[in-house]
Structure formats: C-alpha cells, structure tokens
Design a protein around this motif. Sequence first.
Motif, mmCIF file in Angstrom:
data_model
loop_
_atom_site.group_PDB
_atom_site.id
_atom_site.type_symbol
_atom_site.label_atom_id
_atom_site.label_comp_id
_atom_site.label_asym_id
_atom_site.label_seq_id
_atom_site.Cartn_x
_atom_site.Cartn_y
_atom_site.Cartn_z
ATOM 1 N N PRO A 58 -118.549 -141.693 -35.011
ATOM 2 C CA PRO A 58 -120.104 -142.382 -35.716
ATOM 3 C C PRO A 58 -120.153 -141.949 -36.686
ATOM 4 N N VAL A 59 -121.230 -142.347 -37.107
ATOM 5 C CA VAL A 59 -121.773 -141.972 -38.707
ATOM 6 C C VAL A 59 -122.011 -140.981 -38.373
ATOM 7 N N GLY A 60 -122.154 -140.267 -39.106
ATOM 8 C CA GLY A 60 -123.116 -138.858 -39.443
ATOM 9 C C GLY A 60 -122.536 -137.750 -38.282
ATOM 10 N N VAL A 61 -121.391 -137.806 -37.598
ATOM 11 C CA VAL A 61 -120.457 -137.128 -36.676
ATOM 12 C C VAL A 61 -119.186 -137.184 -36.568
ATOM 13 N N THR A 62 -119.264 -135.639 -36.707
ATOM 14 C CA THR A 62 -118.028 -135.087 -36.693
ATOM 15 C C THR A 62 -117.234 -133.903 -35.760
ATOM 16 N N THR A 63 -117.521 -134.654 -34.190
ATOM 17 C CA THR A 63 -117.565 -133.922 -33.028
ATOM 18 C C THR A 63 -118.126 -135.121 -32.141
ATOM 19 N N PRO A 64 -116.659 -135.491 -31.201
ATOM 20 C CA PRO A 64 -116.985 -135.897 -30.087
ATOM 21 C C PRO A 64 -118.637 -135.622 -29.235
ATOM 22 N N ARG A 65 -119.330 -136.956 -29.023
ATOM 23 C CA ARG A 65 -120.692 -136.413 -29.063
ATOM 24 C C ARG A 65 -120.805 -136.771 -27.536
ATOM 25 N N GLU A 66 -122.249 -136.880 -26.104
ATOM 26 C CA GLU A 66 -122.557 -136.645 -25.590
ATOM 27 C C GLU A 66 -123.362 -137.436 -25.413
ATOM 28 N N LEU A 67 -123.600 -138.684 -24.376
ATOM 29 C CA LEU A 67 -125.268 -139.359 -24.931
ATOM 30 C C LEU A 67 -126.243 -138.593 -23.625
ATOM 31 N N PRO A 68 -127.303 -138.624 -24.451
ATOM 32 C CA PRO A 68 -128.714 -138.322 -23.549
ATOM 33 C C PRO A 68 -128.988 -138.493 -22.039
ATOM 34 N N TYR A 69 -129.196 -138.068 -21.695
ATOM 35 C CA TYR A 69 -129.546 -138.212 -20.213
ATOM 36 C C TYR A 69 -130.060 -139.932 -20.049
ATOM 37 N N ALA A 70 -131.592 -140.275 -20.796
ATOM 38 C CA ALA A 70 -131.388 -140.836 -21.327
ATOM 39 C C ALA A 70 -131.462 -142.201 -21.068
ATOM 40 N N SER A 71 -129.920 -142.496 -22.519
ATOM 41 C CA SER A 71 -129.062 -142.998 -22.624
ATOM 42 C C SER A 71 -128.266 -143.614 -21.729
ATOM 43 N N LYS A 72 -128.022 -142.117 -20.663
ATOM 44 C CA LYS A 72 -126.905 -142.292 -19.442
ATOM 45 C C LYS A 72 -127.822 -143.736 -18.389
ATOM 46 N N ARG A 73 -128.514 -143.359 -18.365
ATOM 47 C CA ARG A 73 -129.640 -143.498 -16.852
ATOM 48 C C ARG A 73 -129.952 -144.901 -17.135
ATOM 49 N N ALA A 74 -129.879 -145.141 -17.860
ATOM 50 C CA ALA A 74 -129.993 -146.737 -18.153
ATOM 51 C C ALA A 74 -128.782 -147.875 -17.857
ATOM 52 N N ARG A 75 -127.427 -147.465 -17.720
ATOM 53 C CA ARG A 75 -126.330 -147.548 -17.826
ATOM 54 C C ARG A 75 -125.543 -147.813 -16.153
ATOM 55 N N GLN A 76 -125.073 -149.148 -16.010
ATOM 56 C CA GLN A 76 -124.610 -149.400 -14.914
ATOM 57 C C GLN A 76 -125.707 -148.630 -13.748
ATOM 58 N N VAL A 77 -126.577 -148.833 -13.824
ATOM 59 C CA VAL A 77 -127.841 -148.583 -12.646
ATOM 60 C C VAL A 77 -127.528 -148.576 -11.876
ATOM 61 N N GLU A 78 -127.707 -150.393 -10.898
ATOM 62 C CA GLU A 78 -127.211 -150.662 -9.697
ATOM 63 C C GLU A 78 -125.935 -149.947 -8.798
ATOM 64 N N ALA A 79 -124.923 -150.139 -9.935
ATOM 65 C CA ALA A 79 -122.931 -148.938 -9.161
ATOM 66 C C ALA A 79 -123.486 -147.771 -9.646
ATOM 67 N N LYS A 80 -125.047 -146.971 -10.002
ATOM 68 C CA LYS A 80 -124.430 -145.573 -10.078
ATOM 69 C C LYS A 80 -125.546 -145.497 -8.224
ATOM 70 N N ARG A 81 -126.358 -146.302 -7.886
ATOM 71 C CA ARG A 81 -126.623 -146.779 -6.908
ATOM 72 C C ARG A 81 -125.749 -146.781 -5.982
ATOM 73 N N LYS A 82 -124.648 -147.610 -5.725
ATOM 74 C CA LYS A 82 -124.256 -148.081 -4.744
ATOM 75 C C LYS A 82 -122.633 -146.644 -4.386
#
Length: 258
Positions: A58-82
């Motif tokens: 990504p632009v401005g990133v020199t090492t691989p980054r981890e997504l913030p929790y708020a971003s993770k929580r919004a992804r694949q919500v129903e799949a995670k519940r299952k």
Amino acid sequence: MLAEERRRQVLQWLEEEGRVQVTEVARRLAVSPMTVRRDLERLEADGLLVRTHGGALPVGVTTPRELPYASKRARQVEAKRKIGRLAASLVRAGETVILDAGSTTLEIARHLPPRITLKVVTNDLLIARELADREGIDVYLTGGQVRQGVYSLQGPETEAYLRATHVDRAFLGADGVDAVYGLSTTNRQKAPVKQAMLAAAERTYVVADHSKLGRRAFARFAGIGEVGALICDDQARDACASQLAALEEAGLEVLLAT
C-alpha cells in the motif's frame, strides 16, 4: 475478467492482506505474471500502490499491515456469526478453552451457551470484556503488550503465559489458509503467540471465513497438519471448492457452518 475488474480485485487483496505478490495474483486470477505486472504498473502510476520486488505494498507502507479491528469487524459479518455459532457448539461444560484474538473468535464468545461452566484463556481485550460478567465462565487474560486499534495482546509475556498453560481446545484465527503454504497472519509478532496456543491445546481449530482460503499472508505460523480442523462458512462450497478439496486432501478436517 476485464482489466478494471482485475485491478479492483488487486486493490481489495492489498487492503485485506497488506501486500500482494505477482505470482500469487496471477494464480488467483488465472492470468500471466506479465499481465499482473502491467496492472501493478498502472495502479502505481495512479498513486494507488507502491511496487516492490515481486509484488506491491500500500502507499506509504513499507511493511505488511494488519487491518484495524473496526475494519475487520465490518467484513464477512454473517459468515463470522455462522462460524462462531458452530465453533461454540463444540465446547463442552467444564472445559478450558483458548480463544485467539480476532473478530471471528469474538463471535465464538458471543455464542457460548448460557449457564455453561468454562475457563477461557484469551489475548483479546474485547473477548475478555464480552465474557467478564458471564456467570460460570472464568476469564484469564494472557498479559502482554496491547496493540493499539486491534485490542489484542502480544509479546514475550503473552507467549510465556501460554507456554505455561494447558487447555482442552484452542480456536485460532488466520488471515490465510492455503493447502501448501499452511496457516498465516499479516503480523509477524502474532505468529509465536499462535504457535504457543497450538502447543497448549489438546484439540485445535482454525476459524476463518471463505475469503481467507487460498491466501498466503505475510507470516506463516503453522502447517496444515498442525491443526485438527478448519471451521469455515458454507459459502466456501461454491466460492472455494478447489481449495476445500485441496485442504481435505492434505488431511485437514473441514467443518462448514450454515
């Protein structure tokens, strides 16, 4: 797939995984490495990424980054519940359980049966808060350094706590699940924590939604044969059929949550 669609997909993988590799993108998209390089050149010219040897960041990133929790929580919500519901149904009263940090393992905590008696060890502040007032559940935090924006604990203290712990079951998250490469995470400091969790448990599970299958994140922490089972959502049947087959052929039990 049109060039614009390919580039959007590359940017999505870049956001989710923190880096992309030419050979891996070519395999996923079924195109030549030269096509991928041209796409990366175009995206770099548009200021959307930075090319590196063999891939891009990504632009401005020199090492691989981890997504913030708020971003993770919004992804694949129903799949995670299952996944959380199925994983929680495997836990038996009186057991001791490790819940790795993450939005999917948080769903396990939320779906634990009412009035169940358990000991839960976790390196996740949000899981600890979720279970802190549950009657019958004793919660143990590992200690360690708090990762800002992610609410997880890591470091030598976390690893030492886990090395001195023995549990019946451990549920671990992963950013990548690949039949050949194994299990991986975007953050290298998380790898030894996950390895200590695996060593502490009689029975181990990886919980990952279908978007993680066939992916290789920055830091590998275990081979497929080092875990007991994968718990995934049922969208994997259509979206990742070949990956599921490869994982099962490699000897991994796969449980699909509906």
